[in-house]
Scaffold this motif. Structure first.
Motif: not given
Lengths: 255, 424
Positions: A183-184, A187-189, A191, A195, A199
């Protein structure tokens, strides 16, 4: 080719503007360096897992040209058809189902272009099961972490399995490591994924999946972790099931 | 062997979108890299429809007077492909290799490095084979496997679509293929058509290539002398003949190949020596400009480069053919494995596996041979001392020497299965 595309146009009444939109989306789904790059990268390891287990189960030679001939496959949550097309090329009769009409149109368009025959349907596992559909192999890849009721969903899938049929389930574990990496990280680092794709609360632990399978009369015949090697930029099978994992389920033989 | 079908028979699965006549792989270039790629794919996957197209008119390949060093790994691959048996009787094993660093005028050249090493018991680390023998054997095998060979027709242009590439030929016909492979040499036209740029180094040197006959047997010994103008190599051929690769500055090389034969042979003798008796040149003398050409990318959608089209390197280490065979083996393995998974063999993510596999190795080899050449192609005293010590050290350190021999044999690095003598 334009002619071929015309003759293979799915039997729907969609306007040209829509086709153009789907065409752009199709290009996106099938661009190995686009938005769906993680799935493309992930594909070889899961394709090999599926091919080898199906070949072993049904006594096929995995090196033959069409080892899956006469086997009926369901790819539930098929997206743009990234798994359906390889299965069809290996000789399987494939039904690709996705709840999203857009995905189905995208997948149809691409299959027509590639010249592979796949029966794509915008439908759900429940609807297929209630219609009495039966399959030798069900592919349930990266889906269970998105469904509302995993017990009901697995149960409906199990209903569609022929007595000696098998089902593959791939998903993401609900661990802190998965939160960090899938997830982190993804999706966030990095990409890799939009995002909100996953869940944390909806991720599925192997024991939860096994419980749902058991309630549906299935048991786990094989399980493997799938890990990413950032240096080789490649996924491989691993004993570590903390993040991505796949299981092979079969019917519990009647006592 | 699974049952074979010729390339002309349609695959059983109808291919509505791309047309039933669509090829799986079209290879441009019927040199040894193109043919080895075709044979490797088709031998492992008889269902793949493979064809080869070459601009040269039929029969021209038989006039190629050059010879190539086939390292142990490439020989195992030819063996696995069922080609080696047709070559073996014409192949000269290199049983010993001597590398010296000296001035031409030195009466006795110190021997710094002797590669009398064998790769395995009874396996010479390389063989010398004439290109036309190798090419003929590969053509025969390609025909047996049902690979179509279209000769005397150039590729005019090609258009890459989402599911296939349409290749337009000079005779006005066109072919559809899922994957187009360019094995059309160091000045690849298809590479330019694909818009792939290259990185080039010019050495200002040319390699004079010719065959000499000599009075006494060479006993399978290859020699490489690092002369001030560049490396001078003699490689043993079948009988009392040797292949010469003689590096000179380009202007000098061009002058030499046009010189009267007496003058040329005299100059050659100064370098070759008289240890094998009198020598005379057989057939053509030609000078090939030397450079290092590396393609910036090896693949594009439905397109892959192989052999010199991907990387033309200095012949100093004798690695041109062996790198080309590594490409053929790696590309065939990538395509066959993808096809066995039901993947689209022309898709970029599939081809990127081949690129990732081959590029590091290629760039490393290109840079190594470039450095070797720059280091040896001069006559500066201090540098000479340094490299003499270097080569002497190599000879005294068995493990390092072993590494050198294995590197020269193309056995290091992630090795494609065919080069280990295994099936794909």
């Amino acid at each position: 080719m334009a002619e071929a595309r015309r003759t293979n146009q799915p039997q729907t009444t969609i306007d040209a503007g829509e086709v153009e939109r789907f065409s752009a989306l199709s290009a996106e789904w099938w661009n190995p360096n686009g938005k769906f790059r993680p799935l493309h990268k992930f594909n070889p390891v899961r394709l090999a897992y599926i091919r080898d287990h199906v070949a072993a189960r049904f006594g096929r030679d995995p090196r033959a040209a069409h080892p899956f001939r006469d086997l009926r496959f369901l790819d539930i949550g098929c997206g743009g058809g990234l798994l359906c097309e390889p299965m069809a090329r290996l000789g399987a009769e494939v039904i690709g189902a996705d709840a999203s009409t857009t995905n189905i149109e995208v997948a149809r368009l691409h299959a027509a272009e590639s010249g592979v025959t796949i029966d794509y349907r915008a439908t759900t596992a429940e609807a297929l099961a209630d219609a009495g559909e039966k399959f030798d192999v069900i592919l349930n890849m990266e889906v269970v972490e998105h469904v509302a009721d995993i017990g009901l969903f697995i149960g409906k899938c199990a209903e569609m399995l022929k007595p000696d049929g098998i089902m593959f389930v791939a998903t993401i574990n609900r661990t802190l490591k998965a939160l960090g990496l899938a997830i982190i990280g993804a999706e966030y680092v990095l990409r890799w994924l939009p995002r909100g794709t996953h869940q944390f609360g909806k991720l599925v632990r192997p024991e939860e999946l096994e419980r749902a399978l058991a309630e549906a009369g299935l048991r786990v015949a094989d399980r493997t972790g799938v890990a990413y090697n950032p240096l080789a930029d490649r996924w491989h099978k691993s004993r570590d099931m903390d993040v991505n994992y796949m299981v092979l389920a079969e019917r519990v033989p009647a006592a | 062997m699974p049952e074979r079908k010729t390339a002309k028979t349609a695959r059983k699965e109808p291919k509505a979108g791309v047309g039933a006549a669509c090829l799986d792989v079209l290879i441009a270039g019927a040199g040894y890299v193109g043919l080895a790629t075709a044979v490797s794919m088709r031998a492992a996957r008889p269902d793949l429809k493979v064809a080869v197209v070459d601009a040269a008119p039929a029969g021209v390949w038989q006039k190629d007077g050059r010879a190539s060093a086939i390292a142990a790994a490439a020989r195992r691959m030819l063996d696995r492909l069922g080609v080696w048996d047709d070559i073996a009787s014409e192949a000269q094993p290199i049983t010993e290799m001597i590398v010296t660093d000296s001035r031409t005028s030195d009466p006795v050249r110190p021997v710094f490095l002797t590669f009398d090493g064998e790769v395995g018991p009874d396996e010479p680390f390389a063989f010398m084979v004439q290109n036309r023998i190798l090419n003929g054997a590969l053509r025969k095998r390609a025909a047996e496997l049902g690979i179509d060979l279209i000769e005397g027709v150039a590729v005019e242009r090609f258009d890459t679509g989402p599911a296939a590439t349409t290749v337009h030929l000079a005779d006005g016909s066109s072919l559809e293929t899922r994957l187009l492979v360019a094995a059309d040499g160091v000045r690849s036209r298809l590479r330019d058509m694909a818009g792939i740029k290259t990185v080039n180094w010019e050495y200002g040197q040319s390699g004079i290539v010719c065959t000499v006959a000599h009075e006494r047997p060479h006993n399978g010994r290859a020699e490489e002398h690092f002369l001030p103008a560049g490396p001078f190599a003699t490689l043993p051929l079948k009988g009392n003949r040797s292949s010469i690769v003689w590096t000179e500055r380009t202007a000098e090389a061009e002058r030499l190949v046009k010189e009267d034969m007496f003058v040329f042979e005299t100059e050659l003798e100064r370098r070759f020596g008289l240890k094998l008796g009198e020598i005379h040149v057989e057939g053509q003398r030609r000078a090939w400009p030397l450079g290092l050409t590396l393609a910036r990318a090896f693949v594009a959608p439905r397109f892959a480069l192989a052999g010199d089209a991907a990387h033309g390197i200095h012949p100093i280490a004798g690695q041109g053919l062996n790198l080309g065979f590594k490409d053929a083996a790696a590309l065939a393995q990538t395509v066959v494995e993808a096809d066995r998974l039901g993947q689209d063999i022309g898709a970029l993510d599939v081809l990127e596996r081949y690129q990732q596999w081959r590029r590091f190795d290629t760039v490393q080899m290109g840079v190594t041979t470039d450095i070797l050449n720059r280091m040896f192609s001069n006559d500066l005293g201090p540098l000479r001392a340094v490299r003499d010590i270097g080569l002497g050290l190599v000879d005294r350190m068995p493990r390092l020497k072993d590494f050198f021999i294995r590197q020269a044999s193309g056995l290091t690095g992630p090795t494609p299965r065919l080069l280990r003598g295994e099936e794909i």
